[in-house]
Motif scaffolding. Structure first.
Motif, PDB file in Angstrom:
ATOM      1  N   GLU A   1       1.427 -10.050  -1.313  1.00 14.52           N
ATOM      2  CA  GLU A   1       2.366  -8.942  -1.511  1.00 14.52           C
ATOM      3  C   GLU A   1       2.881  -8.426  -0.171  1.00 14.52           C
ATOM      4  N   GLN A   2       4.202  -8.300  -0.071  1.00 12.55           N
ATOM      5  CA  GLN A   2       4.805  -7.836   1.178  1.00 12.55           C
ATOM      6  C   GLN A   2       4.344  -6.421   1.524  1.00 12.55           C
ATOM      7  N   GLY A   3       4.215  -5.569   0.519  1.00  9.49           N
ATOM      8  CA  GLY A   3       3.742  -4.196   0.751  1.00  9.49           C
ATOM      9  C   GLY A   3       2.330  -4.176   1.324  1.00  9.49           C
ATOM     10  N   ASP A   4       1.466  -5.065   0.799  1.00  8.16           N
ATOM     11  CA  ASP A   4       0.095  -5.160   1.313  1.00  8.16           C
ATOM     12  C   ASP A   4       0.084  -5.636   2.765  1.00  8.16           C
ATOM     13  N   ALA A   5       0.981  -6.578   3.073  1.00  3.40           N
ATOM     14  CA  ALA A   5       1.066  -7.086   4.446  1.00  3.40           C
ATOM     15  C   ALA A   5       1.508  -5.978   5.396  1.00  3.40           C
ATOM     16  N   LEU A   6       2.466  -5.166   4.958  1.00  9.03           N
ATOM     17  CA  LEU A   6       2.917  -4.057   5.808  1.00  9.03           C
ATOM     18  C   LEU A   6       1.824  -3.003   5.951  1.00  9.03           C
ATOM     19  N   ASP A   7       1.101  -2.744   4.872  1.00 11.28           N
ATOM     20  CA  ASP A   7       0.016  -1.750   4.906  1.00 11.28           C
ATOM     21  C   ASP A   7      -1.151  -2.206   5.784  1.00 11.28           C
ATOM     22  N   PHE A   8      -1.326  -3.510   5.934  1.00  8.17           N
ATOM     23  CA  PHE A   8      -2.433  -4.046   6.734  1.00  8.17           C
ATOM     24  C   PHE A   8      -2.352  -3.539   8.171  1.00  8.17           C
ATOM     25  N   GLY A   9      -1.137  -3.464   8.674  1.00  4.40           N
ATOM     26  CA  GLY A   9      -0.950  -2.932  10.032  1.00  4.40           C
ATOM     27  C   GLY A   9      -1.447  -3.872  11.107  1.00  4.40           C
ATOM     28  N   ARG A  10      -1.923  -3.288  12.202  1.00  2.00           N
ATOM     29  CA  ARG A  10      -2.414  -4.038  13.364  1.00  2.00           C
ATOM     30  C   ARG A  10      -3.835  -3.548  13.621  1.00  2.00           C
ATOM     31  N   ARG A  11      -4.776  -4.479  13.701  1.00  2.00           N
ATOM     32  CA  ARG A  11      -6.196  -4.119  13.850  1.00  2.00           C
ATOM     33  C   ARG A  11      -6.875  -4.971  14.909  1.00  2.00           C
ATOM     34  N   GLN A  12      -7.818  -4.366  15.574  1.00  2.00           N
ATOM     35  CA  GLN A  12      -8.687  -5.096  16.502  1.00  2.00           C
ATOM     36  C   GLN A  12      -9.963  -5.426  15.726  1.00  2.00           C
ATOM     37  N   ILE A  13     -10.264  -6.710  15.558  1.00  2.00           N
ATOM     38  CA  ILE A  13     -11.452  -7.119  14.807  1.00  2.00           C
ATOM     39  C   ILE A  13     -12.126  -8.290  15.502  1.00  2.00           C
ATOM     40  N   GLU A  14     -13.327  -8.607  15.036  1.00  2.00           N
ATOM     41  CA  GLU A  14     -14.034  -9.798  15.498  1.00  2.00           C
ATOM     42  C   GLU A  14     -14.146 -10.750  14.330  1.00  2.00           C
TER      43      GLU A  14
END
Length: 167
Positions: A148-161
């Motif tokens: 879902e495009q909305g879910d992709a936009l909501d994901f945002g930018r994150r720092q993860i391992e």
């Protein structure tokens, strides 16, 4: 005299019945309460059993996922993308058709950091295949596929391992 005897018998019967009715009503109430208590207890045991099975299944999934050995851990900046946008082909660099398989867990990677075809455990996403590259994915960056495009936009930018797993 016969009338009096009949009246006494009649009144005695009513008197006896009046004493016995509350007792039988109480007994009926007790029986109903007992049945209700047993039913509630049974319902509670069924729910506990279902919860126990769900917990066991979740533990089994976690155990099977954790049995895969971690080759190495990489700190990355994660964003998300979708295959259902204007101008998107829906095909990954390695040929996975994301439109035909919207539940597929795929990430785009820089192949110099995470080799294509690797299994990668992404926190909050699950185990994914490094099956795509992106025009803007260089170095320690990944792009997580979401249908879902909305879910992709909501994901945002994150720092993860992320954990690169042994194949």
């Amino acid at each position: 005299m016969n009338k009096y005897l009949s009246a006494i018998i009649f009144l005695s019967t009513i008197l006896i019945m009046s004493f016995s009715l509350p007792i039988s009503a109480e007994e009926t109430d007790k029986t109903a309460q007992h049945i209700e208590t047993k039913s509630i207890t049974l319902d509670k045991k069924i729910k506990e059993h279902e919860r126990f099975n769900e917990e066991k299944e979740a533990e089994a999934k976690t155990a099977s996922a954790s049995t895969e050995q971690v080759k190495r851990t990489v700190a990355v900046e994660a964003t998300a993308y979708t295959a259902f946008c204007e101008g998107c082909s829906g095909k990954t660099y390695t040929g996975i058709d994301l439109r035909a398989n919207p539940d597929q867990k795929v990430i785009a990677v820089d192949p110099n950091v995470i080799p294509l075809g690797s299994k990668v455990r992404v926190p909050g996403y699950g185990v994914a295949i490094a099956g795509d590259i992106g025009g803007d994915i260089e170095g320690n960056r990944i792009d997580v596929f979401l249908a879902e495009q909305g879910d992709a936009l909501d994901f945002g930018r994150r720092q993860i391992e992320v954990e690169i797993l042994e194949s």
